[in-house]
Design a protein around this motif. Structure first.
Motif, PDB file in Angstrom:
ATOM      1  N   LEU A   2      48.245  45.679  43.333  1.00 46.21           N
ATOM      2  CA  LEU A   2      48.710  45.395  44.681  1.00 46.21           C
ATOM      3  C   LEU A   2      50.197  45.081  44.644  1.00 46.21           C
ATOM      4  O   LEU A   2      50.871  45.327  43.651  1.00 46.21           O
ATOM      5  N   TRP A  21      38.085  42.886  36.581  1.00 49.46           N
ATOM      6  CA  TRP A  21      39.396  42.683  37.192  1.00 49.46           C
ATOM      7  C   TRP A  21      39.683  41.189  37.156  1.00 49.46           C
ATOM      8  O   TRP A  21      38.799  40.370  37.407  1.00 49.46           O
ATOM      9  N   ASP A  30      43.726  39.945  50.158  1.00 56.13           N
ATOM     10  CA  ASP A  30      43.823  40.711  48.909  1.00 56.13           C
ATOM     11  C   ASP A  30      42.453  41.236  48.511  1.00 56.13           C
ATOM     12  O   ASP A  30      42.300  42.395  48.128  1.00 56.13           O
ATOM     13  N   LYS A  34      41.058  45.305  48.431  1.00 53.35           N
ATOM     14  CA  LYS A  34      40.764  45.919  47.137  1.00 53.35           C
ATOM     15  C   LYS A  34      39.276  46.160  46.884  1.00 53.35           C
ATOM     16  O   LYS A  34      38.906  47.171  46.292  1.00 53.35           O
ATOM     17  N   ASP A  67      35.060  48.362  43.525  1.00 60.50           N
ATOM     18  CA  ASP A  67      36.417  48.758  43.879  1.00 60.50           C
ATOM     19  C   ASP A  67      36.362  49.783  45.011  1.00 60.50           C
ATOM     20  O   ASP A  67      35.648  50.785  44.906  1.00 60.50           O
TER      21      ASP A  67
END
Length: 139
Positions: A2, A21, A30, A34, A67
């Motif tokens: 990002l 992640w 955020d 994502k 994701d």
């Protein structure tokens, strides 16, 4: 990744079709941009403040995710209090990550005599978390 103010680092365990992640201080926005959150039945759902559910005392926590761009399923480990993240907390979160992988792929190894594969997964996950915390990444 990002914007520069916030980065999500992706790790691949190579032998499992799974991703990890790790990021520091992710906002709800955020996370919504994502990932999809995953329910207990592995269904995709939007991130909400109830899903994020951290408070001012949370040092780090893990969320099963998918994701949005790649479709990969895995775990996001959010570090919310980097200054309080110890080796012990990293190991604690690594254990949750390993539990998710073990449950997803029906892995055994929850005993002393047959736990080497599980121990390697915990070590790998803790190392990934520590790389993000320290800012020192392996090639």
């Amino acid at each position: 990744m990002l914007e520069n103010k916030y980065q999500i680092h992706e790790f691949n365990p190579t032998i499992y079709p799974f991703r990890l992640w790790v990021g520091i201080n992710p906002s709800l926005g955020d996370m919504q941009n994502k990932f999809y959150a995953l329910t207990d039945k592995m269904e995709r759902t939007d991130f909400t403040s109830e899903v994020l559910r951290n408070n001012t005392f949370t040092i780090a926590t893990c969320y099963p995710v998918s994701d949005k761009k790649s479709g990969w399923i895995g775990i996001f480990c959010g570090i919310f209090r980097k200054d309080r993240l110890s080796v012990g907390v990293a190991a604690h979160e690594a254990s949750h990550i390993t539990d998710f992988i073990s449950d997803s792929f029906e892995l055994g190894g929850f005993n002393f005599n047959n736990g080497e594969a599980r121990a390697y997964l915990v070590q790998w996950a803790a190392d990934c978390i520590w790389q993000v915390k320290s800012g020192k990444f392996k090639d």
